[in-house]
Write a protein that holds these residues in place. Sequence first.
Motif, short mmCIF file in Angstrom:
data_model
loop_
_atom_site.label_atom_id
_atom_site.label_comp_id
_atom_site.label_asym_id
_atom_site.label_seq_id
_atom_site.Cartn_x
_atom_site.Cartn_y
_atom_site.Cartn_z
N CYS A 103 0.85 -1.60 -0.61
CA CYS A 103 0.00 -0.07 -0.07
C CYS A 103 1.41 1.24 0.37
O CYS A 103 0.47 1.91 -0.95
CB CYS A 103 -0.58 0.38 1.30
SG CYS A 103 -2.51 -1.04 0.84
N ASP A 104 1.96 1.40 0.10
CA ASP A 104 3.44 2.49 0.95
C ASP A 104 3.68 2.86 -0.29
O ASP A 104 3.49 4.00 -0.60
CB ASP A 104 3.67 1.98 1.74
CG ASP A 104 4.34 3.29 2.65
OD1 ASP A 104 3.58 4.12 2.52
OD2 ASP A 104 5.82 3.19 2.76
N GLU A 105 4.27 2.01 -1.00
CA GLU A 105 4.56 2.02 -2.37
C GLU A 105 4.33 1.83 -3.56
O GLU A 105 4.26 2.59 -4.06
CB GLU A 105 5.83 0.64 -2.29
CG GLU A 105 6.80 1.22 -1.15
CD GLU A 105 7.99 0.11 -1.59
OE1 GLU A 105 8.55 -0.24 -3.02
OE2 GLU A 105 8.95 -0.13 -0.83
N LEU A 106 3.19 0.84 -3.89
CA LEU A 106 2.74 1.26 -4.72
C LEU A 106 1.09 2.24 -5.08
O LEU A 106 0.84 2.24 -5.79
CB LEU A 106 2.12 0.32 -5.20
CG LEU A 106 3.51 -0.68 -5.73
CD1 LEU A 106 2.81 -2.41 -5.68
CD2 LEU A 106 4.19 -0.86 -6.57
N LYS A 107 0.30 2.30 -3.90
CA LYS A 107 -0.91 2.78 -3.74
C LYS A 107 -2.02 2.12 -4.31
O LYS A 107 -2.81 2.74 -5.20
CB LYS A 107 -0.68 4.22 -3.83
CG LYS A 107 0.19 4.65 -2.62
CD LYS A 107 0.62 5.94 -3.27
CE LYS A 107 1.67 6.33 -1.24
NZ LYS A 107 2.76 6.18 -2.13
N ILE A 108 -1.37 0.95 -5.23
CA ILE A 108 -3.41 0.11 -5.88
C ILE A 108 -3.62 -0.49 -4.76
O ILE A 108 -3.78 -0.71 -3.98
CB ILE A 108 -2.65 -1.45 -6.46
CG1 ILE A 108 -1.39 -0.10 -7.53
CG2 ILE A 108 -3.50 -1.55 -7.40
CD1 ILE A 108 0.22 -1.06 -8.08
N PRO A 109 -4.94 0.10 -4.62
CA PRO A 109 -6.03 -0.06 -3.87
C PRO A 109 -5.77 -2.06 -3.42
O PRO A 109 -5.68 -3.19 -4.55
CB PRO A 109 -7.51 -0.51 -4.58
CG PRO A 109 -7.63 0.41 -5.83
CD PRO A 109 -5.92 0.15 -6.03
N ILE A 110 -6.12 -2.94 -2.59
CA ILE A 110 -6.44 -3.85 -2.23
C ILE A 110 -7.79 -4.35 -2.11
O ILE A 110 -8.82 -3.83 -1.61
CB ILE A 110 -5.38 -4.38 -0.69
CG1 ILE A 110 -4.36 -3.54 -0.43
CG2 ILE A 110 -5.32 -6.00 -0.70
CD1 ILE A 110 -3.05 -4.75 -1.02
N ARG A 111 -8.15 -5.32 -3.21
CA ARG A 111 -9.96 -5.12 -3.41
C ARG A 111 -9.76 -6.90 -2.13
O ARG A 111 -10.89 -6.72 -1.39
CB ARG A 111 -9.71 -5.81 -4.50
CG ARG A 111 -9.43 -5.00 -5.70
CD ARG A 111 -10.67 -4.11 -5.95
NE ARG A 111 -10.70 -3.28 -6.98
CZ ARG A 111 -10.24 -1.70 -7.30
NH1 ARG A 111 -10.29 -1.11 -6.33
NH2 ARG A 111 -10.28 -1.31 -8.28
N TYR A 112 -8.55 -7.66 -1.91
CA TYR A 112 -9.24 -8.71 -1.40
C TYR A 112 -8.33 -9.50 -1.03
O TYR A 112 -6.74 -9.31 -1.21
CB TYR A 112 -9.72 -9.77 -1.99
CG TYR A 112 -11.31 -9.34 -2.42
CD1 TYR A 112 -12.55 -9.91 -1.85
CD2 TYR A 112 -11.10 -9.33 -4.55
CE1 TYR A 112 -13.99 -9.72 -2.59
CE2 TYR A 112 -12.28 -8.80 -4.50
CZ TYR A 112 -13.61 -9.14 -4.27
OH TYR A 112 -15.24 -8.64 -4.10
N VAL A 113 -8.24 -9.79 0.60
CA VAL A 113 -7.47 -10.76 0.85
C VAL A 113 -7.25 -13.06 1.11
O VAL A 113 -8.43 -12.23 1.52
CB VAL A 113 -6.80 -10.84 2.29
CG1 VAL A 113 -5.87 -9.48 2.13
CG2 VAL A 113 -7.89 -9.94 3.47
#
Length: 483
Positions: A450-460
Amino acid sequence: MAVAFDYRALAIAVAILIALAIVVAFVIRARVRRKAPPELPPSEARPGARIEELPPVEVVLPAERLARRDRAKDDVAAAQAALEAAEARAAGTPQARADVERRRRDLADAQRRLDYEARKVSEAEEKARREAQAQALARREQAEREARQAEEARARTAQEAQRTKLAEAEAGRTLAEGLAKTRGGFVARLNALLGTSKALDDSMLAELEEILFSADVGVHTATHLLESVRERLARRELTDPSKVKAALREEIERILSLGTGGPASEAGHGGLPDLPPGAAPPQVVMVVGVNGTGKTTTVGKLAARLGQAGKSVLLGAGDTFRAAAGEQLDVWADRAHVPIVRGKDGSDPGAVLFDAVARAKVEQIGAVLCDTAGRLHTKAGLMDELKRIERTLEKAHGGAPHEVLLVVDATTGQNAIAQARQFNDALGVTGIVLTKLDGTAKGGVIIGICDELKIPIRYVGIGEKISDLKPFDPHEFVEALFS
Ligand SMILES: Nc1nc2c(ncn2[C@@H]2O[C@H](COP(=O)(O)OP(=O)(O)O)[C@@H](O)[C@H]2O)c(=O)[nH]1
Ligand SMILES: [Mg+2]
């Protein structure tokens, strides 16, 4: 010499032969009768047999036919009366005898006519009865068919409910349970360090640094976290270790909430976003990632999730490279109760996915989840192939793929961040699924992503079961991590 022919003996011999022939014929007939007729399956049973089972039916005959028979009856009665009158009048004259004869002939004619009309009535009666019975039988069979269909539908619904129950029973694992290993890793060390009443000094900060640097959050993010603590310490906001812990928690949640960076990711974290306004369905989701990260499993779990939310889903088996990848997706399609489009192993994945999107358009399916291969002969080969598939999907449906979902494996730690960067550069990733969090203490990698790419995490992904895919929520995640 004349031989006397014995006719009596011949007659007796003939009679004996005839009697024998009759006995043999009777025996054969009795045997044939004893053989039971072959049993017909119910559907092939003779219609006559079924008709006999029906209750008797009332039939109405045409009035004209009945009137003709009644007229014939009246004619017979009239002829009878005329004959009787003629006989009474008969005086032995030739004319009177001729008159009686004529009346007799008239009566016989009238009687024949009546016989004919009566036979016609009973034939018509029989025909009408057969027709009425055939209709009654057809009605009964239709009712039976409808009852059978209703019963099948009831059984299907019950089966469906049973499956849902099973899926729910599989849903045992909570996010906190899925994060147990990560919690036992760097979070346990943080708790041990910051849960003490030791003084906040340089040695404590040195240990904090060591924990964060070995926590798979990545150097960049570890530095970031430490700086935020140092700044607040300098501002004297953090007076004891528990406050440092609370500050770290806050900062981690803030970083985890960063996933709403570029225009492609406006929908942010947590689940698959809706189609952009004005875009026509189907929503096309292209699932990418290196081999073994959990793409196929994620496609299956996601199909079940979307299906449960009432969305119609179709799976596209775009991993034609790995043998048995299609079968694996087939099993998931079955578990999630969604249709699938498959090609032959080794066939062109673009063509398979094009067909999948085309079918979804025809059948008005809400979403197409496209599985892809994770390994080709070279990495560059894989990226080129995926770019080609991306273009094919666009050709199949303008605006597709609406989501490029990258699946990364949390157990690979820092490697996951490197992979995400590579895929993002090549394809423009719009969302991430981080899998296998249940199997690793390296869950901190999500903070780095999240910090480096700022691409949303949709699911885990927190397990192998159908329900072990959770929409990502930063607050919930931090709660589970520190619970
Ligand atoms: N423990 C765990 N295993 C997972 C998870 N997601 C996938 N797997 C397993 O990882 C393995 C590879 O998954 P697969 O979907 O075939 O990966 P693909 O090659 O990317 O399609 C399978 O054994 C999956 O059961 C997860 O969230 N947790
Ligand atoms: Mg696969």
